[in-house]
Design a protein around this motif. Structure first.
Motif, PDB file in Angstrom:
ATOM      1  N   GLU A  23      52.369 107.406 -74.078  1.00  0.00           N
ATOM      2  CA  GLU A  23      52.428 107.862 -75.469  1.00  0.00           C
ATOM      3  C   GLU A  23      52.621 109.372 -75.546  1.00  0.00           C
ATOM      4  OE1 GLU A  23      48.797 106.575 -77.186  1.00  0.00           O
ATOM      5  OE2 GLU A  23      49.369 104.447 -77.292  1.00  0.00           O
ATOM      6  N   THR A  24      51.906 110.109 -74.692  1.00  0.00           N
ATOM      7  CA  THR A  24      51.998 111.568 -74.702  1.00  0.00           C
ATOM      8  C   THR A  24      53.389 112.043 -74.308  1.00  0.00           C
ATOM      9  OG1 THR A  24      49.645 111.719 -74.118  1.00  0.00           O
ATOM     10  CG2 THR A  24      50.999 113.684 -73.764  1.00  0.00           C
ATOM     11  N   LEU A  25      53.972 111.385 -73.300  1.00  0.00           N
ATOM     12  CA  LEU A  25      55.273 111.802 -72.777  1.00  0.00           C
ATOM     13  C   LEU A  25      56.447 111.212 -73.546  1.00  0.00           C
ATOM     14  CD1 LEU A  25      54.396 111.387 -68.995  1.00  0.00           C
ATOM     15  CD2 LEU A  25      54.763 113.559 -70.175  1.00  0.00           C
ATOM     16  N   GLY A  26      56.173 110.191 -74.386  1.00  0.00           N
ATOM     17  CA  GLY A  26      57.257 109.543 -75.113  1.00  0.00           C
ATOM     18  C   GLY A  26      58.045 108.575 -74.260  1.00  0.00           C
ATOM     19  N   TYR A  27      57.418 108.037 -73.198  1.00  0.00           N
ATOM     20  CA  TYR A  27      58.058 107.076 -72.311  1.00  0.00           C
ATOM     21  C   TYR A  27      57.558 105.668 -72.606  1.00  0.00           C
ATOM     22  CZ  TYR A  27      59.143 111.118 -69.279  1.00  0.00           C
ATOM     23  OH  TYR A  27      59.582 112.314 -68.763  1.00  0.00           O
ATOM     24  N   ALA A  28      58.298 104.672 -72.125  1.00  0.00           N
ATOM     25  CA  ALA A  28      57.775 103.320 -72.072  1.00  0.00           C
ATOM     26  C   ALA A  28      56.743 103.255 -70.953  1.00  0.00           C
ATOM     27  CB  ALA A  28      58.900 102.323 -71.813  1.00  0.00           C
ATOM     28  N   GLN A  29      55.739 102.402 -71.112  1.00  0.00           N
ATOM     29  CA  GLN A  29      54.707 102.311 -70.069  1.00  0.00           C
ATOM     30  C   GLN A  29      55.302 101.870 -68.740  1.00  0.00           C
ATOM     31  OE1 GLN A  29      51.046 100.377 -71.177  1.00  0.00           O
ATOM     32  NE2 GLN A  29      50.585  99.822 -69.066  1.00  0.00           N
ATOM     33  N   SER A  30      56.309 101.019 -68.802  1.00  0.00           N
ATOM     34  CA  SER A  30      56.949 100.547 -67.563  1.00  0.00           C
ATOM     35  C   SER A  30      57.593 101.699 -66.802  1.00  0.00           C
ATOM     36  CB  SER A  30      58.002  99.487 -67.892  1.00  0.00           C
ATOM     37  OG  SER A  30      58.990 100.007 -68.781  1.00  0.00           O
ATOM     38  N   SER A  31      58.130 102.685 -67.543  1.00  0.00           N
ATOM     39  CA  SER A  31      58.742 103.849 -66.905  1.00  0.00           C
ATOM     40  C   SER A  31      57.692 104.683 -66.180  1.00  0.00           C
ATOM     41  CB  SER A  31      59.460 104.704 -67.946  1.00  0.00           C
ATOM     42  OG  SER A  31      59.997 105.875 -67.363  1.00  0.00           O
ATOM     43  N   VAL A  32      56.516 104.854 -66.813  1.00  0.00           N
ATOM     44  CA  VAL A  32      55.428 105.586 -66.179  1.00  0.00           C
ATOM     45  C   VAL A  32      54.978 104.860 -64.912  1.00  0.00           C
ATOM     46  CG1 VAL A  32      53.025 106.338 -66.449  1.00  0.00           C
ATOM     47  CG2 VAL A  32      54.642 106.648 -68.327  1.00  0.00           C
ATOM     48  N   THR A  33      54.825 103.553 -64.998  1.00  0.00           N
ATOM     49  CA  THR A  33      54.409 102.762 -63.835  1.00  0.00           C
ATOM     50  C   THR A  33      55.398 102.923 -62.688  1.00  0.00           C
ATOM     51  OG1 THR A  33      53.342 101.132 -65.275  1.00  0.00           O
ATOM     52  CG2 THR A  33      53.867 100.434 -63.031  1.00  0.00           C
ATOM     53  N   THR A  34      56.692 102.861 -63.015  1.00  0.00           N
ATOM     54  CA  THR A  34      57.730 102.992 -61.984  1.00  0.00           C
ATOM     55  C   THR A  34      57.675 104.367 -61.320  1.00  0.00           C
ATOM     56  OG1 THR A  34      59.192 101.459 -63.154  1.00  0.00           O
ATOM     57  CG2 THR A  34      60.215 102.958 -61.562  1.00  0.00           C
ATOM     58  N   GLN A  35      57.491 105.424 -62.108  1.00  0.00           N
ATOM     59  CA  GLN A  35      57.444 106.765 -61.537  1.00  0.00           C
ATOM     60  C   GLN A  35      56.245 106.935 -60.601  1.00  0.00           C
ATOM     61  OE1 GLN A  35      58.034 110.017 -64.308  1.00  0.00           O
ATOM     62  NE2 GLN A  35      59.348 108.763 -65.604  1.00  0.00           N
ATOM     63  N   ILE A  36      55.096 106.381 -60.997  1.00  0.00           N
ATOM     64  CA  ILE A  36      53.910 106.466 -60.129  1.00  0.00           C
ATOM     65  C   ILE A  36      54.155 105.684 -58.837  1.00  0.00           C
ATOM     66  CG2 ILE A  36      51.467 105.897 -59.914  1.00  0.00           C
ATOM     67  CD1 ILE A  36      52.082 108.258 -61.775  1.00  0.00           C
ATOM     68  N   GLN A  37      54.775 104.526 -58.948  1.00  0.00           N
ATOM     69  CA  GLN A  37      55.071 103.726 -57.747  1.00  0.00           C
ATOM     70  C   GLN A  37      56.013 104.464 -56.799  1.00  0.00           C
ATOM     71  OE1 GLN A  37      56.601 100.127 -59.525  1.00  0.00           O
ATOM     72  NE2 GLN A  37      54.556  99.172 -59.671  1.00  0.00           N
ATOM     73  N   LYS A  38      57.000 105.152 -57.354  1.00  0.00           N
ATOM     74  CA  LYS A  38      57.937 105.906 -56.515  1.00  0.00           C
ATOM     75  C   LYS A  38      57.237 107.079 -55.823  1.00  0.00           C
ATOM     76  CE  LYS A  38      62.244 104.698 -58.846  1.00  0.00           C
ATOM     77  NZ  LYS A  38      63.452 105.181 -59.574  1.00  0.00           N
ATOM     78  N   LEU A  39      56.305 107.714 -56.533  1.00  0.00           N
ATOM     79  CA  LEU A  39      55.524 108.780 -55.902  1.00  0.00           C
ATOM     80  C   LEU A  39      54.712 108.223 -54.741  1.00  0.00           C
ATOM     81  CD1 LEU A  39      54.023 111.059 -58.713  1.00  0.00           C
ATOM     82  CD2 LEU A  39      55.617 111.723 -56.925  1.00  0.00           C
ATOM     83  N   GLU A  40      54.071 107.096 -54.959  1.00  0.00           N
ATOM     84  CA  GLU A  40      53.248 106.492 -53.905  1.00  0.00           C
ATOM     85  C   GLU A  40      54.105 106.087 -52.708  1.00  0.00           C
ATOM     86  OE1 GLU A  40      49.434 104.727 -56.353  1.00  0.00           O
ATOM     87  OE2 GLU A  40      51.201 103.437 -56.164  1.00  0.00           O
ATOM     88  N   GLU A  41      55.308 105.577 -52.976  1.00  0.00           N
ATOM     89  CA  GLU A  41      56.216 105.240 -51.885  1.00  0.00           C
ATOM     90  C   GLU A  41      56.625 106.485 -51.108  1.00  0.00           C
ATOM     91  OE1 GLU A  41      59.477 103.247 -53.676  1.00  0.00           O
ATOM     92  OE2 GLU A  41      58.294 101.499 -54.308  1.00  0.00           O
ATOM     93  N   SER A  42      56.903 107.564 -51.844  1.00  0.00           N
ATOM     94  CA  SER A  42      57.331 108.803 -51.200  1.00  0.00           C
ATOM     95  C   SER A  42      56.242 109.392 -50.314  1.00  0.00           C
ATOM     96  CB  SER A  42      57.742 109.822 -52.268  1.00  0.00           C
ATOM     97  OG  SER A  42      58.091 111.057 -51.689  1.00  0.00           O
TER      98      SER A  42
END
Length: 290
Positions: A23-42
């Protein structure tokens, strides 16, 4: 890895919630989840764990958050350098009292010297302001408190702010030279909102001295409090600067509140590690008179 992912991670860490971060960033929740997953993979590590409805950083996440805050700070510094140190945004956290009755003349002077700096005022209570300045989400903060110290912050004492008991002109307090805690026994009190430092001080003093009062009203708006005092609904403890105009017009009586704990100062805080561009230093020098 994109800077965007780290900013998203920072918001999730701040709120402890994917939904709130989205909500704060103006993203869909799925987009936030994907970005966190990519960070964890990295990084090859779990950064966030879920506990019921809340989320908590792992040890790896805590370590990354420190670097993320530094990266964000450096990114903001780089933008300021590119803008020749005279443009950009200055974010200021302040309580309502100081936003309304202390800051405006300084903001007027600052605009004359740095017309291209966008000044953002963020109201909040003191714990929020202090934490935000430490995290770097606010550049400077103004608090009203007894002398404040923190190893992470520069704390500049600006001036003492006398606190007064405000009453209607026909109240029994009118004409008294001072008010002590025991004088408030059985009085109807109008309180500022929870989180206000001078409210907390008053309630602590009354409790310690076992003084019985009627806590009649509580408002987050100073003008509402002053109107209620005018109508004789009770008395209130407020900084004298907030009622200076009403005192001049004879609309209220304002009597100094006397107690050893009643020593409050307007104070400027900013992070010791903060990079200090010209526009930032100009504001500090203006407010502190250096």
């Amino acid at each position: 890895m994109e800077l965007t992912y780290l900013k998203t991670f920072r918001e999730v860490a701040k709120w402890g919630s994917l939904t709130k971060a989205a909500e704060t960033l103006g993203y869909a929740q799925s987009s936030v989840t994907t970005q966190i997953q990519k960070l964890e993979e990295s990084y090859g590590a779990v950064l966030i764990e879920r506990f019921g409805r809340t989320m908590k950083l792992t040890m790896a996440g805590e370590a990354l958050l420190q670097y993320t805050n530094d990266i964000n700070r450096l990114h903001e510094e780089s933008k300021e350098v590119v803008a020749r140190q005279s443009k950009g945004t200055l974010s200021i956290g302040t309580i309502e009292t100081l936003a309304s009755f202390f800051l405006p003349p300084f903001l007027q002077s600052y605009r004359g010297t740095y017309p291209d700096v966008h000044v953002m005022i963020q109201p909040g209570n003191e714990p929020y302001i202090i934490d935000s300045v430490k995290e770097g989400t606010l550049d400077v903060g103004f608090i009203l408190d007894p002398p404040f110290r923190d190893p992470e912050l520069e704390c500049v004492m600006l001036r003492e702010e006398p606190l007064v008991i405000v009453a209607s002109p026909d109240h029994r307090f009118a004409g008294q030279r001072e008010i002590r805690a025991e004088d408030l026994a059985h009085e109807s009190l109008i309180l500022t909102e929870d989180g206000c430092t001078y409210r907390a001080m008053l309630l602590k003093v009354l409790k310690e001295q076992q003084i019985s009062c009627k806590l009649s009203y509580e408002f987050g708006n100073l003008e509402t409090i002053k109107q209620c005092v005018n109508y004789g609904l009770g008395v209130a403890l407020l900084p004298r600067i907030t009622v200076a105009e009403e005192i001049r017009k004879g609309q209220v009586a304002a009597i100094p509140f006397q107690h050893p704990a009643c020593q409050f100062y307007t104070q400027l805080i900013y992070a010791k590690k903060k990079w200090k561009p010209k526009a930032f230093l100009g504001f500090i020098e203006l407010v502190s008179g250096t």
